[in-house]
Design an enzyme around this catalytic site. Structure first.
Site, PDB file in Angstrom:
ATOM      1  N   LYS A 126       0.857  -1.194   0.000  1.00  0.00           N
ATOM      2  CA  LYS A 126       0.000   0.000   0.000  1.00  0.00           C
ATOM      3  C   LYS A 126       0.884   1.232   0.000  1.00  0.00           C
ATOM      4  O   LYS A 126       1.958   1.242   0.619  1.00  0.00           O
ATOM      5  CB  LYS A 126      -0.857   0.003   1.280  1.00  0.00           C
ATOM      6  CG  LYS A 126      -2.119   0.811   1.168  1.00  0.00           C
ATOM      7  CD  LYS A 126      -3.219   0.049   0.480  1.00  0.00           C
ATOM      8  CE  LYS A 126      -4.484   0.859   0.330  1.00  0.00           C
ATOM      9  NZ  LYS A 126      -5.547   0.118  -0.331  1.00  0.00           N
ATOM     10  N   GLY A 158     -25.686   1.872   2.595  1.00  0.00           N
ATOM     11  CA  GLY A 158     -24.922   2.552   1.555  1.00  0.00           C
ATOM     12  C   GLY A 158     -25.393   2.074   0.205  1.00  0.00           C
ATOM     13  O   GLY A 158     -25.555   0.866  -0.028  1.00  0.00           O
ATOM     14  N   GLY A 195     -23.923   3.182  -2.923  1.00  0.00           N
ATOM     15  CA  GLY A 195     -22.969   3.780  -3.868  1.00  0.00           C
ATOM     16  C   GLY A 195     -22.714   2.827  -5.021  1.00  0.00           C
ATOM     17  O   GLY A 195     -23.572   2.018  -5.395  1.00  0.00           O
ATOM     18  N   VAL A 229     -20.648   0.146  -5.531  1.00  0.00           N
ATOM     19  CA  VAL A 229     -20.629  -1.306  -5.326  1.00  0.00           C
ATOM     20  C   VAL A 229     -22.040  -1.829  -5.055  1.00  0.00           C
ATOM     21  O   VAL A 229     -22.501  -2.795  -5.682  1.00  0.00           O
ATOM     22  CB  VAL A 229     -19.686  -1.677  -4.152  1.00  0.00           C
ATOM     23  CG1 VAL A 229     -19.824  -3.154  -3.794  1.00  0.00           C
ATOM     24  CG2 VAL A 229     -18.241  -1.348  -4.496  1.00  0.00           C
ATOM     25  N   ALA A 230     -22.721  -1.174  -4.137  1.00  0.00           N
ATOM     26  CA  ALA A 230     -24.079  -1.626  -3.769  1.00  0.00           C
ATOM     27  C   ALA A 230     -24.995  -1.634  -4.986  1.00  0.00           C
ATOM     28  O   ALA A 230     -25.809  -2.542  -5.161  1.00  0.00           O
ATOM     29  CB  ALA A 230     -24.648  -0.725  -2.672  1.00  0.00           C
TER      30      ALA A 230
HETATM   31  P1  NAD Z   1     -19.216   4.883  -2.848  1.00  0.00           P
HETATM   32  O1  NAD Z   1     -18.606   6.113  -2.304  1.00  0.00           O
HETATM   33  O2  NAD Z   1     -19.647   4.854  -4.270  1.00  0.00           O
HETATM   34  O3  NAD Z   1     -20.477   4.415  -1.979  1.00  0.00           O
HETATM   35  C1  NAD Z   1     -20.541   4.535  -0.592  1.00  0.00           C
HETATM   36  C2  NAD Z   1     -21.929   5.048  -0.256  1.00  0.00           C
HETATM   37  O4  NAD Z   1     -22.084   4.991   1.160  1.00  0.00           O
HETATM   38  C3  NAD Z   1     -22.158   6.493  -0.691  1.00  0.00           C
HETATM   39  O5  NAD Z   1     -23.326   6.599  -1.454  1.00  0.00           O
HETATM   40  C4  NAD Z   1     -22.274   7.244   0.640  1.00  0.00           C
HETATM   41  O6  NAD Z   1     -23.172   8.341   0.572  1.00  0.00           O
HETATM   42  C5  NAD Z   1     -22.796   6.146   1.548  1.00  0.00           C
HETATM   43  N1  NAD Z   1     -22.599   6.396   2.981  1.00  0.00           N
HETATM   44  C6  NAD Z   1     -21.581   7.045   3.581  1.00  0.00           C
HETATM   45  N2  NAD Z   1     -21.786   7.101   4.913  1.00  0.00           N
HETATM   46  C7  NAD Z   1     -22.960   6.462   5.161  1.00  0.00           C
HETATM   47  C8  NAD Z   1     -23.705   6.179   6.327  1.00  0.00           C
HETATM   48  N3  NAD Z   1     -23.314   6.577   7.530  1.00  0.00           N
HETATM   49  N4  NAD Z   1     -24.857   5.486   6.196  1.00  0.00           N
HETATM   50  C9  NAD Z   1     -25.294   5.090   4.978  1.00  0.00           C
HETATM   51  N5  NAD Z   1     -24.632   5.350   3.838  1.00  0.00           N
HETATM   52  C10 NAD Z   1     -23.481   6.018   3.921  1.00  0.00           C
HETATM   53  O7  NAD Z   1     -18.137   3.715  -2.567  1.00  0.00           O
HETATM   54  P2  NAD Z   1     -18.086   2.272  -3.190  1.00  0.00           P
HETATM   55  O8  NAD Z   1     -17.031   2.242  -4.243  1.00  0.00           O
HETATM   56  O9  NAD Z   1     -19.444   1.770  -3.487  1.00  0.00           O
HETATM   57  O10 NAD Z   1     -17.478   1.463  -1.947  1.00  0.00           O
HETATM   58  C11 NAD Z   1     -18.306   1.089  -0.858  1.00  0.00           C
HETATM   59  C12 NAD Z   1     -17.472   0.343   0.173  1.00  0.00           C
HETATM   60  O11 NAD Z   1     -16.847  -0.774  -0.454  1.00  0.00           O
HETATM   61  C13 NAD Z   1     -16.331   1.158   0.780  1.00  0.00           C
HETATM   62  O12 NAD Z   1     -16.142   0.747   2.106  1.00  0.00           O
HETATM   63  C14 NAD Z   1     -15.128   0.742  -0.057  1.00  0.00           C
HETATM   64  O13 NAD Z   1     -13.919   0.905   0.649  1.00  0.00           O
HETATM   65  C15 NAD Z   1     -15.437  -0.714  -0.281  1.00  0.00           C
HETATM   66  N6  NAD Z   1     -14.799  -1.303  -1.446  1.00  0.00           N
HETATM   67  C16 NAD Z   1     -15.014  -0.775  -2.681  1.00  0.00           C
HETATM   68  C17 NAD Z   1     -14.398  -1.364  -3.780  1.00  0.00           C
HETATM   69  C18 NAD Z   1     -14.620  -0.830  -5.172  1.00  0.00           C
HETATM   70  O14 NAD Z   1     -14.220  -1.507  -6.128  1.00  0.00           O
HETATM   71  N7  NAD Z   1     -15.235   0.319  -5.344  1.00  0.00           N
HETATM   72  C19 NAD Z   1     -13.560  -2.483  -3.622  1.00  0.00           C
HETATM   73  C20 NAD Z   1     -13.389  -3.016  -2.344  1.00  0.00           C
HETATM   74  C21 NAD Z   1     -14.009  -2.412  -1.263  1.00  0.00           C
END
Ligand code: NAD
Length: 356
Positions: free
Chosen positions: A80, A180, A182, A184-185
């Site tokens: 990292k 959440g 975002g 991934v979801a």
């Molecule tokens: P993102 O920023 O697109 O989505 C995260 C969502 O969570 C956002 O819509 C945000 O508004 C919401 N959020 C923040 N605080 C909140 C709360 N207190 N309650 C409810 N919702 C809340 O990020 P993402 O890329 O979808 O990643 C989501 C998670 O997955 C993160 O923890 C990230 O580290 C992890 N992750 C992502 C990837 C990837 O490929 N993007 C890979 C591995 C892990």
């Protein structure tokens, strides 16, 4: 922190301190383990309050990448990078290019990509100084947005957990509460809806909630999500949300989501196990992102390979469940065991090679 003691206790190979006063760069690169291949992990850009905090983050995150890639069956090690800077105000071309030069000095022992605070645009600057960059946008020949594969991997992990819990991996009619909504979801939810699962989501961002409503998904407030009657709780936002305050509120039989570091402490993983809630270890089911970038290491990006390997998260999750049952340990420890077994076996092969 006694550095060498810490490095040997947790198996770190190399720590690189990078300083370039001209651009203001202060960065740390932690190469944890290269047994399986080059150390790969994103570069986090964050205004750490102290150097010690930055160092601890680099060490912790680098080691986690070794475990994630090992469990996913990738030929990548873990590492990292962290840059001590405010990503909103202190990122400059000079700073990112100076960082790229340091990455280059490692000669491929460390491959970098995006993380919190860094974007594909930032990687473009880094890549002007080094070829050891993965996860560039598709338009630049990289593997692009990781969240598509991450979403797929979370879905595969959920299915493996469903099979263990209900005897079938069909998610038809299963109630899934997503914290959440975002990137991934969204990708996970699309697949869940295709299977006629019932989803409830929460988010703190109105745009995300609007998107959910447009998909016909029910929305609740951020605090209500823990109490929603559900079969599967899917953390897809923040770390540390499985803790002593929230566990007693959960009504699910499975916890499986994309967020990193979901367990506040190991004791919370033990508690889920004690309550008979099947926990899909975060780094097992959210490995789709690193799997996606691995499909461009040493070759042109191969999306079919990325998809195929991401689908194997189902089998990896099954192996973790099997190990958990066999060893009578919680799944979060079983995942570590699976990673350590692979690392040990490949180390053994390397030793054999030396005597050829
Ligand atoms: P993102 O920023 O697109 O989505 C995260 C969502 O969570 C956002 O819509 C945000 O508004 C919401 N959020 C923040 N605080 C909140 C709360 N207190 N309650 C409810 N919702 C809340 O990020 P993402 O890329 O979808 O990643 C989501 C998670 O997955 C993160 O923890 C990230 O580290 C992890 N992750 C992502 C990837 C990837 O490929 N993007 C890979 C591995 C892990």
């Amino acid at each position: 922190m006694e550095l060498f003691e810490h490095m040997s206790e947790y198996g770190y190979e190399q720590l690189v301190m990078c300083s370039d006063p001209a651009s203001g760069l202060k960065a740390i690169i932690a190469v944890h383990d290269t047994t399986l291949g080059p150390a790969c992990g994103g570069t986090r850009i964050w205004p750490y309050a102290t150097e010690e905090e930055a160092l601890r983050d680099a060490l912790r995150l680098g080691r986690a990448m070794t475990y994630k890639s090992a469990t996913a069956g990738l030929n990548l090690g873990g590492g990292k990078g962290v840059i001590i800077a405010d990503p909103n105000t202190q990122k400059t071309e000079a700073l990112l290019r100076a960082y790229g030069r340091f990455v280059d000095t490692l000669g491929g022992r460390y491959l970098t990509t995006t993380d919190v605070g860094s974007t594909g645009r930032d990687l473009e600057f880094v890549s002007q100084e080094t070829g050891y960059v993965v996860g560039l946008p598709l338009s630049l020949g990289g593997s692009g947005d990781t969240s598509i594969m991450t979403g797929l991997g979370v879905y595969m992990g959920i299915k493996a957990c469903a099979r263990e819990t209900w005897g079938t991996d069909s998610l038809r009619g299963k109630r899934v509460a997503m914290q959440g909504f975002g990137k991934v979801a969204f990708h996970t939810a699309q697949r869940l809806l295709d299977e006629d699962a019932q989803i409830v989501v929460t988010d703190v961002y109105q745009g995300a909630l609007d998107r959910a409503r447009d998909m016909g998904i029910k929305v609740v407030t951020p605090d209500e999500i823990y109490d929603v009657p559900c079969d599967i709780f899917s953390p897809c936002a923040l770390g540390g949300i499985i803790n002593s305050d929230t566990i007693s509120r959960l009504t699910c039989k499975v916890v499986a989501g994309g967020a990193n570091n979901q367990l506040m402490t190991d004791a919370d993983g033990e508690e889920l196990h004690r309550r008979g809630i099947l926990y899909a270890p975060d780094y097992v089911v959210n490995a789709g992102g690193i799997i996606n970038v691995s499909a461009e290491v040493g070759m042109a990006y191969n999306p079919d390979l990325a998809r195929e390997k991401t689908e194997r998260i189902y089998e990896v999750m099954e192996r973790v469940i099997h190990t958990s049952k066999r060893e009578e340990i919680p799944t979060f420890l079983a995942a570590d065991r699976v990673a350590e077994e692979r690392l040990a076996s490949v180390r053994g092969v390397r030793q054999l090679r030396r005597f050829r």
